[in-house]
Scaffold this motif. Structure first.
Motif, short mmCIF file in Angstrom:
data_model
loop_
_atom_site.label_atom_id
_atom_site.label_comp_id
_atom_site.label_asym_id
_atom_site.label_seq_id
_atom_site.Cartn_x
_atom_site.Cartn_y
_atom_site.Cartn_z
N MET A 152 0.72 -1.33 0.01
CA MET A 152 0.00 0.15 0.00
C MET A 152 0.92 1.16 -0.08
O MET A 152 0.57 2.45 -0.63
CB MET A 152 -0.90 0.07 1.27
CG MET A 152 -1.91 1.14 1.34
SD MET A 152 -2.85 1.24 2.58
CE MET A 152 -3.64 -0.21 2.73
N LEU A 153 2.07 1.23 0.76
CA LEU A 153 2.70 2.53 0.70
C LEU A 153 3.40 2.67 -0.77
O LEU A 153 3.23 3.87 -0.98
CB LEU A 153 4.01 2.01 1.46
CG LEU A 153 5.28 3.16 1.88
CD1 LEU A 153 4.23 4.36 2.60
CD2 LEU A 153 6.10 2.71 2.69
N LEU A 154 3.81 1.80 -1.38
CA LEU A 154 4.10 2.13 -2.73
C LEU A 154 3.01 2.50 -3.69
O LEU A 154 3.12 3.44 -4.22
CB LEU A 154 4.92 0.93 -3.34
CG LEU A 154 6.15 0.48 -2.87
CD1 LEU A 154 6.72 -0.72 -3.74
CD2 LEU A 154 7.11 1.67 -2.76
N ASP A 155 1.81 1.98 -3.33
CA ASP A 155 0.60 2.38 -4.18
C ASP A 155 0.30 4.03 -3.92
O ASP A 155 -0.21 4.71 -4.69
CB ASP A 155 -0.37 1.59 -3.88
CG ASP A 155 -1.68 1.97 -4.59
OD1 ASP A 155 -1.58 2.20 -5.99
OD2 ASP A 155 -2.92 1.74 -4.18
N ILE A 156 0.20 4.42 -2.71
CA ILE A 156 0.07 5.69 -2.31
C ILE A 156 1.20 6.66 -3.02
O ILE A 156 0.73 7.83 -3.49
CB ILE A 156 0.12 5.96 -0.53
CG1 ILE A 156 -1.02 5.23 -0.41
CG2 ILE A 156 0.02 7.45 -0.58
CD1 ILE A 156 -0.91 5.15 1.32
N MET A 157 2.49 6.26 -3.06
CA MET A 157 3.55 7.13 -3.65
C MET A 157 3.38 7.07 -4.94
O MET A 157 3.50 8.36 -5.63
CB MET A 157 4.91 6.40 -3.36
CG MET A 157 5.28 6.43 -2.04
SD MET A 157 7.05 5.92 -1.84
CE MET A 157 8.06 6.66 -3.24
N GLN A 158 3.01 6.25 -5.66
CA GLN A 158 2.87 5.96 -7.15
C GLN A 158 1.48 6.75 -7.78
O GLN A 158 1.43 7.18 -8.86
CB GLN A 158 3.21 4.60 -7.66
CG GLN A 158 4.51 4.21 -7.49
CD GLN A 158 4.66 2.73 -7.76
OE1 GLN A 158 3.51 2.12 -8.08
NE2 GLN A 158 5.87 2.03 -7.58
N THR A 159 0.58 6.66 -6.95
CA THR A 159 -0.72 7.29 -7.44
C THR A 159 -1.06 8.62 -6.64
O THR A 159 -1.41 8.66 -5.50
CB THR A 159 -2.05 6.20 -7.03
OG1 THR A 159 -1.57 4.91 -7.50
CG2 THR A 159 -3.37 6.83 -7.50
N ASN A 160 -0.99 9.38 -7.49
CA ASN A 160 -0.90 10.88 -6.89
C ASN A 160 -2.61 11.35 -7.06
O ASN A 160 -3.08 11.67 -8.00
CB ASN A 160 -0.48 11.76 -7.64
CG ASN A 160 -0.39 13.41 -7.31
OD1 ASN A 160 -0.84 13.43 -6.05
ND2 ASN A 160 0.35 14.30 -7.66
N GLU A 161 -3.23 10.89 -6.07
CA GLU A 161 -4.71 11.23 -6.04
C GLU A 161 -5.09 12.81 -5.97
O GLU A 161 -4.61 13.61 -5.23
CB GLU A 161 -5.43 10.34 -4.63
CG GLU A 161 -6.95 10.58 -4.57
CD GLU A 161 -7.33 9.99 -3.36
OE1 GLU A 161 -8.64 10.03 -3.19
OE2 GLU A 161 -6.58 9.23 -2.78
N VAL A 162 -6.11 13.26 -6.74
CA VAL A 162 -6.60 14.42 -6.64
C VAL A 162 -7.22 14.82 -5.35
O VAL A 162 -8.17 14.13 -5.07
CB VAL A 162 -7.52 14.62 -8.06
CG1 VAL A 162 -7.85 16.08 -7.96
CG2 VAL A 162 -6.85 14.46 -9.20
N GLY A 163 -6.55 15.98 -4.81
CA GLY A 163 -7.39 16.32 -3.57
C GLY A 163 -6.79 15.28 -2.38
O GLY A 163 -7.48 15.60 -1.34
N GLY A 164 -5.64 14.63 -2.66
CA GLY A 164 -5.12 13.70 -1.55
C GLY A 164 -4.57 14.60 -0.43
O GLY A 164 -3.86 15.64 -0.67
N LEU A 165 -4.62 14.16 0.66
CA LEU A 165 -3.93 14.74 1.92
C LEU A 165 -3.22 13.70 2.65
O LEU A 165 -3.84 12.60 3.33
CB LEU A 165 -4.73 15.39 2.85
CG LEU A 165 -4.13 16.20 4.05
CD1 LEU A 165 -3.10 17.08 3.71
CD2 LEU A 165 -5.36 16.56 4.95
N VAL A 166 -1.88 13.49 2.52
CA VAL A 166 -1.13 12.54 2.91
C VAL A 166 -0.23 13.07 4.21
O VAL A 166 0.33 13.68 4.11
CB VAL A 166 -0.26 11.58 2.22
CG1 VAL A 166 0.73 10.74 2.62
CG2 VAL A 166 -0.74 11.13 0.96
N ILE A 167 -0.52 12.51 5.37
CA ILE A 167 0.20 12.58 6.51
C ILE A 167 1.19 11.62 7.07
O ILE A 167 0.74 10.53 6.97
CB ILE A 167 -0.72 13.12 7.78
CG1 ILE A 167 -1.53 14.06 7.63
CG2 ILE A 167 -0.02 13.33 8.99
CD1 ILE A 167 -2.76 14.43 8.50
#
Length: 296
Positions: A1-16
């Motif tokens: 999941m960590l790599l998926d969050i890095m590679q998928t730049n979700e529109v309006g995403g907020l990552v903490i």
């Protein structure tokens, strides 16, 4: 999941990215930035904790043309006459001014290193409100925050994480060679997925997943809400026993007539009394004017 969050730049995403004094999350933060720069995105960094040279260390110079570092490290509180960036500039208007320095046609990611500096000089409600305004403004595709969770109360950390689409908590691994990432991801439909992974960050900021826990990728059910029994600690009993319930069902209420009693009242027996009335001459049966005999 960590790599998926890095590679998928979700529109309006907020990552903490949450870290503590036991495990720093800045290398993981720079790994996210490195991945965004390789996708030819523009990255604006509001840096308050390290200088620009230290922050750029390890990033590939071939991709750093899209990196804009806004110096909040030199004078974060605005003690000099013309500070480049202070904590008081954490407003949508000032941040949009910083974003205007880059090309408008490219995807923009905002990085705050770290949000703990902002929280020391702004109330949590103001910070949450401005983060929401930045996400809805349309100028940013995503926001990436570094948060030192052991510096703040648990309620403040929980409020910020409630706004996030993904929360990554980093902790030292058992062997000391790897770092553990406990990731919580929330989709737009409200589904929450949690995963625990061991990862390492190389010198060129490449993130490698070393191992996953047995519960990786599983959607954890929401905890069941416990409903307290309101009759648990009373000095009297609100429930009926079987004997009491049978006695209640056999009891006839005083104003509820049985079928036999209804028949007796509706069909009078022979010899029962009757009322005979002969109308008088002065009786008025005009329903349209019942007060006609009162001369009013």
């Amino acid at each position: 999941m960590l790599l998926d969050i890095m590679q998928t730049n979700e529109v309006g995403g907020l990552v903490i990215i949450q870290d503590t004094v036991d495990c720093c999350g800045r290398q993981l933060l720079k790994g996210f930035i490195h991945c965004a720069l390789k996708r030819d995105e523009v990255v604006h960094v509001l840096g308050f904790e390290v200088c620009e040279n230290e922050f750029r260390g390890g990033l590939d110079s071939k991709f750093t043309q899209g990196l804009y570092f806004h110096d909040g490290y030199t004078d974060p509180l605005g003690w000099t006459e013309c500070p480049p960036l202070t904590v008081h500039h954490f407003t949508p208007q000032d941040i949009n001014t910083c974003l205007s320095q880059s090309e408008q046609l490219k995807t923009v990611t905002l990085v705050v290193d770290s949000l703990s500096w902002i929280l020391r000089h702004h109330s949590p409600a103001i910070v949450c409100q401005r983060l929401q305004e930045l996400r809805r403004g349309g100028a940013l595709r995503s926001v990436l925050l570094l948060l030192h969770s052991d510096m703040h109360q648990q309620g403040i950390v929980g409020s910020l994480c409630h706004l996030a689409t993904a929360v990554i908590l980093v902790a030292p691994g058992m062997s000391g060679q790897h770092t553990v990432a406990k990731t919580t991801r929330r989709t737009k439909s409200g589904r929450v997925t949690r995963e625990e992974e061991c990862f390492s960050v190389s010198e060129d900021l490449t993130i490698t997943i070393e191992a996953q826990s047995s519960c990786s990728g599983k959607t954890l059910p929401e905890p069941e809400e416990y409903e307290a029994d309101p009759a648990a600690n009373l000095t009297f009993n609100l429930r009926l026993s079987e004997v009491e319930r049978e006695a209640k069902e056999k009891l006839s209420l005083p104003f509820v007539f049985s079928q036999e009693k209804k028949s007796a009242l509706l069909h009078p027996r022979p010899g029962a009394g009757r009322i005979l009335y002969e109308p008088d001459d002065n009786d008025d049966f005009d329903q349209e004017d019942p007060d006609d005999d009162l001369d009013v």
